[in-house]
Design an enzyme around this catalytic site. Sequence first.
Site, short mmCIF file in Angstrom:
data_model
loop_
_atom_site.label_atom_id
_atom_site.label_comp_id
_atom_site.label_asym_id
_atom_site.label_seq_id
_atom_site.Cartn_x
_atom_site.Cartn_y
_atom_site.Cartn_z
N HIS A 175 -9.63 1.72 4.40
CA HIS A 175 -8.37 1.91 5.14
C HIS A 175 -8.62 2.93 6.26
CE1 HIS A 175 -4.32 3.09 6.16
NE2 HIS A 175 -3.93 1.94 5.63
N GLU A 226 -6.95 5.33 7.33
CA GLU A 226 -6.68 6.72 6.97
C GLU A 226 -7.87 7.33 6.25
OE1 GLU A 226 -2.93 6.04 5.01
OE2 GLU A 226 -2.03 5.61 6.96
N GLY A 274 2.05 2.83 10.78
CA GLY A 274 3.02 3.91 10.61
C GLY A 274 3.67 4.34 11.91
N GLY A 316 2.60 -0.86 4.47
CA GLY A 316 2.67 0.55 4.08
C GLY A 316 4.12 0.97 3.89
N GLY A 317 4.69 1.58 4.93
CA GLY A 317 6.03 2.18 4.83
C GLY A 317 7.08 1.27 4.21
N ASN A 336 0.85 -1.19 0.00
CA ASN A 336 0.00 0.00 0.00
C ASN A 336 0.89 1.24 0.00
OD1 ASN A 336 -1.92 1.96 0.37
ND2 ASN A 336 -2.28 1.50 2.53
N TRP A 337 1.04 1.82 -1.18
CA TRP A 337 1.96 2.96 -1.29
C TRP A 337 1.38 4.26 -0.74
CZ3 TRP A 337 3.89 2.25 -7.05
CH2 TRP A 337 4.76 1.16 -7.10
N LYS A 338 0.08 4.29 -0.50
CA LYS A 338 -0.56 5.53 -0.04
C LYS A 338 -0.25 6.65 -1.06
CE LYS A 338 -0.22 3.64 4.54
NZ LYS A 338 -0.21 3.84 5.98
N GLU A 396 -5.96 -4.25 10.62
CA GLU A 396 -4.94 -3.22 10.82
C GLU A 396 -5.26 -2.40 12.06
OE1 GLU A 396 -2.71 -2.36 6.91
OE2 GLU A 396 -4.33 -0.93 7.12
N SER A 439 3.00 -1.62 10.57
CA SER A 439 4.44 -1.68 10.81
C SER A 439 5.05 -3.05 10.52
CB SER A 439 4.76 -1.22 12.25
OG SER A 439 4.32 0.11 12.44
P1 PGA Z 1 2.53 0.69 7.78
O1 PGA Z 1 1.10 0.92 7.09
O2 PGA Z 1 3.08 -0.62 7.26
O3 PGA Z 1 3.36 1.87 7.33
O4 PGA Z 1 2.30 0.65 9.24
C1 PGA Z 1 0.20 -0.15 6.92
C2 PGA Z 1 -1.05 0.32 6.23
O5 PGA Z 1 -1.46 1.46 6.48
O6 PGA Z 1 -1.63 -0.40 5.44
#
Ligand code: PGA
Length: 250
Positions: free
Chosen positions: A96, A98, A174, A233-234, A11-13, A168, A212
């Site tokens: 998600h 966010e 994050g 994500g990251g 997930n590159w956001k 999640e 994470s």
């Molecule tokens: P993260 O994000 O791996 O940076 O914690 C995960 C996500 O939001 O899907």
Amino acid sequence: MPERTPYFAANWKMHKTVAEAAEFVDTLLPQIAATQSDVVICPPFTALSAVVERRYGTAVKVAAQNMHEEASGAFTGEISATMLAELDVEAVVLGHSERRQLFGEADEALARKVPAALAAGLEPILCVGESEEARDGGQTEAVLERQLQADLAAVEGGKLGEVVIAYEPIWAIGTGRTATPEQAQEACAFIRDMLRERGGAAGAVRILYGGSVKPGNAAELMEQPDIDGALVGGASLDPTDFAAIVRAAG
Ligand code: PGA
């Protein structure tokens, strides 16, 4: 328990231009050539086509990060499931945290987005998870139950196996604070039990952990019986780190 193919989604956001996306795919592909897992890249809308073009002939799938529940209409700034399917996108991340927290994404909309995605032939990756306050207050299961019941309300049991669920916990996204393998397993097992009660192919549903995930903690998470993969994500912004996570499935 039936075999479930491991599933890893990047997930590159709101990261990566078209040029950066193309470079990522070219670096990733040779590193995951031997994997038997499902590997899914979720770029921003602007880079979807570039990633689709580069992955043709490979096992990599492409997912959008959101979509609107209607097929078309006066919804400025939105994208529909049919528009994504036309690009040969195969999946879509829905709900998600966010989007729920920053953009007011509501369960009512998700209850319509999940069936709209399925109807267009897109695999929904439905995200659920509790806040830190909810976990501290012993409300984790109540939150998961409420989200899943609302968001999957219009999905028949027979279609359940086509949905991917990502657990999640918001406090782990994050933050560098990963859920322990036991916490993640407990929540994913609870989700599977809930799906089983709804009937349908709960044993076939891929349940991912997200929050994470890194090369160093992926293997112990993947060892858990109800964790079938990761939404990353990251660490998914670096092709070598993401490839290492994919290989953690063994
Ligand atoms: P993260 O994000 O791996 O940076 O914690 C995960 C996500 O939001 O899907």
